[in-house]
Design an enzyme around this catalytic site. Structure first.
Site, PDB file in Angstrom:
ATOM      1  N   LYS A  11       0.856  -1.190   0.000  1.00  0.00           N
ATOM      2  CA  LYS A  11       0.000   0.000   0.000  1.00  0.00           C
ATOM      3  C   LYS A  11       0.886   1.232   0.000  1.00  0.00           C
ATOM      4  O   LYS A  11       1.789   1.348   0.848  1.00  0.00           O
ATOM      5  CB  LYS A  11      -0.844   0.032   1.283  1.00  0.00           C
ATOM      6  N   LYS A  42     -12.290  -7.195  -9.150  1.00  0.00           N
ATOM      7  CA  LYS A  42     -12.844  -7.480  -7.821  1.00  0.00           C
ATOM      8  C   LYS A  42     -14.270  -8.014  -8.021  1.00  0.00           C
ATOM      9  O   LYS A  42     -15.194  -7.225  -8.283  1.00  0.00           O
ATOM     10  CB  LYS A  42     -12.855  -6.219  -6.948  1.00  0.00           C
TER      11      LYS A  42
HETATM   12  O1  LIG Z   1      -4.990  -6.750  -4.000  1.00  0.00           O
HETATM   13  C1  LIG Z   1      -4.710  -7.235  -2.890  1.00  0.00           C
HETATM   14  O2  LIG Z   1      -3.575  -7.645  -2.602  1.00  0.00           O
HETATM   15  C2  LIG Z   1      -5.781  -7.401  -1.822  1.00  0.00           C
HETATM   16  C3  LIG Z   1      -7.002  -6.551  -1.992  1.00  0.00           C
HETATM   17  C4  LIG Z   1      -6.699  -5.079  -1.842  1.00  0.00           C
HETATM   18  O3  LIG Z   1      -5.558  -4.678  -1.822  1.00  0.00           O
HETATM   19  C5  LIG Z   1      -7.814  -4.146  -1.746  1.00  0.00           C
HETATM   20  C6  LIG Z   1      -9.091  -4.577  -1.515  1.00  0.00           C
HETATM   21  C7  LIG Z   1     -10.160  -3.643  -1.343  1.00  0.00           C
HETATM   22  C8  LIG Z   1      -9.915  -2.309  -1.369  1.00  0.00           C
HETATM   23  C9  LIG Z   1      -8.546  -1.788  -1.343  1.00  0.00           C
HETATM   24  O4  LIG Z   1      -8.175  -1.535  -0.017  1.00  0.00           O
HETATM   25  C10 LIG Z   1      -7.498  -2.711  -1.939  1.00  0.00           C
HETATM   26  C11 LIG Z   1      -7.247  -2.341  -3.392  1.00  0.00           C
HETATM   27  O5  LIG Z   1      -7.363  -1.186  -3.743  1.00  0.00           O
HETATM   28  O6  LIG Z   1      -6.911  -3.214  -4.214  1.00  0.00           O
HETATM   29 MG   LIG Z   2      -6.290  -1.562  -5.643  1.00  0.00          MG
END
Ligand SMILES: O=C(O)CCC(=O)C1=CC=C[C@@H](O)[C@@H]1C(=O)O
Ligand SMILES: [Mg+2]
Length: 364
Positions: A167, A271
């Site tokens: 992140k 997603k």
């Molecule tokens: O992609 C990943 O490793 C896990 C999922 C993830 O990072 C996320 C899930 C949901 C919302 C966000 O915080 C984030 C993303 O932005 O991809």
């Molecule tokens: Mg993302």
């Protein structure tokens, strides 16, 4: 599948706390509230009770900024329940068509029920392809100080991950560049590093970040610019110097056709919860693969039913890149036993019939 008359659709509310709040550039996730869904095909049960009946499970876990609200999701699931009572799966899917999390739950339960009735794992029901034992996954590394980030990546590598998504975007660009530099220094060249900025940067900040990320061999920068900036991502991509651009939030704003037409991405993040179902995500994955854009399946930090459904989706996609499916660690509790083993940087795909998440509803 039996007609709607024998299908009993139920849903129940849940609230899963996170082991610690998940900071992202667009906000903090501190719990996951949603609905567990069960679809029982009583047309199958030999006895009067449901013990023998085929059952399908689904999960609707709304996420602010990505799906409808919990209240809208609940109202949609109530419409689906009525639609199953008077009609069948197609009427129920129509009733929830505009609420993506609710549609995710209904479509997953229908697919799980059908795969269960065919005694086949969900991924093989989806792709009618060969057995797939495991899918590559990335570790998801939260925001933190350079030393916290190094420790978290080291821990993930120690557990067998060879791809880590960090992140970024919560602190300033310079601080994030320093975090990446320290991580690369600590783990060496053998670990794939990706970053996810969640729309945090201006074009200039993204340019600065990409220049230095190229030096640290970052493979993918996810959503560096705001979701609306399609041309901006295309321009960044032209001068990304080997760093791939992935679009996540932008998929919901533009759709994958516009992203591919604008040459804005090397990868798109899919997603299932935010797209309305693993069926929708799977069609998108097939389309972007045709255009040589990589599909990265991720959870929305969901419960075990949706998370395992996403593992089956990834397993149904040929040559899928490392996906964001190792998110169970963020939950302090879950809806039931996790059938997915994480090892050697991959998720071992459940081979039981359907999703493979028995025991999520009254221990069944
Ligand atoms: O992609 C990943 O490793 C896990 C999922 C993830 O990072 C996320 C899930 C949901 C919302 C966000 O915080 C984030 C993303 O932005 O991809
Ligand atoms: Mg993302």
């Amino acid at each position: 599948m039996s007609d709607g008359a024998s299908l009993a659709f139920e849903y129940r509310r849940f609230s899963l706390s996170l082991s610690s709040p998940m900071e992202t550039a667009t906000g903090t996730i501190d719990s996951r509230d949603g609905f567990l869904v069960r679809l029982v095909d009583r047309g199958d049960s030999s006895g009067s009770d449901d013990a023998e009946a085929a059952v399908g499970y689904g999960e609707a876990t709304p996420l602010t900024g990505w799906t409808e609200s919990v209240a809208d999701c609940e109202a949609a699931l109530e419409r689906a329940r009525e639609a199953f009572r008077t009609g069948g799966p197609s009427e129920a899917l129509e009733a929830v068509d505009r609420q993506v999390a609710a549609r995710h739950a209904v479509s997953l339960a229908v697919a799980d029920l059908q795969a269960t009735r065919e005694s086949t794992p969900l991924y093989r029901y989806l792709c009618r392809g060969p057995m797939v034992g495991r899918v590559p996954v990335n570790a998801t590394i939260d925001d933190g100080s350079p030393s916290e980030t190094v420790a978290a990546v080291r821990e993930a590598v120690g557990r067998g991950f060879d791809c880590c998504k960090l992140k970024v975007g919560v602190r300033d660009v310079e601080a994030d560049v320093e975090r990446i530099r320290r991580v690369r220094e600590a783990v060496g060249p053998g670990v794939e590093l990706r970053v996810d900025a969640n729309e945090a940067w201006t074009y200039e900040e993204a340019e600065t970040a990409l220049e230095t990320f190229a030096d640290f061999d970052v493979s993918i920068v996810e959503q560096p610019l705001p979701a609306g900036a399609l041309e901006g991502h295309a321009a960044l991509r032209e001068r990304a110097d080997g760093v791939g651009i992935a679009i996540d939030e932008g998929v919901l704003e533009h759709g994958v056709d516009a992203i591919c037409e604008a040459n804005a991405a090397d990868a798109v993040v899919l997603k299932p919860m935010a797209l309305g179902g693993i069926d929708v995500a799977r069609r998108m994955a097939a389309w972007v693969c045709e255009l040589e854009v990589a599909p990265i399946v991720t959870t929305t930090i969901d419960g075990v039913v949706a998370r395992t459904g996403a593992v089956h989706l990834a397993a149904s996609i040929p040559d899928v890149p490392a996906c964001g499916l190792a998110t169970a660690k963020f939950l302090a509790d879950d809806l039931g036993r996790d059938p997915v083993l994480l090892e050697k940087g991959s998720a071992v795909v459940p081979q039981a019939k359907g999703i493979g998440v028995d025991g999520v509803w009254d221990g069944r």
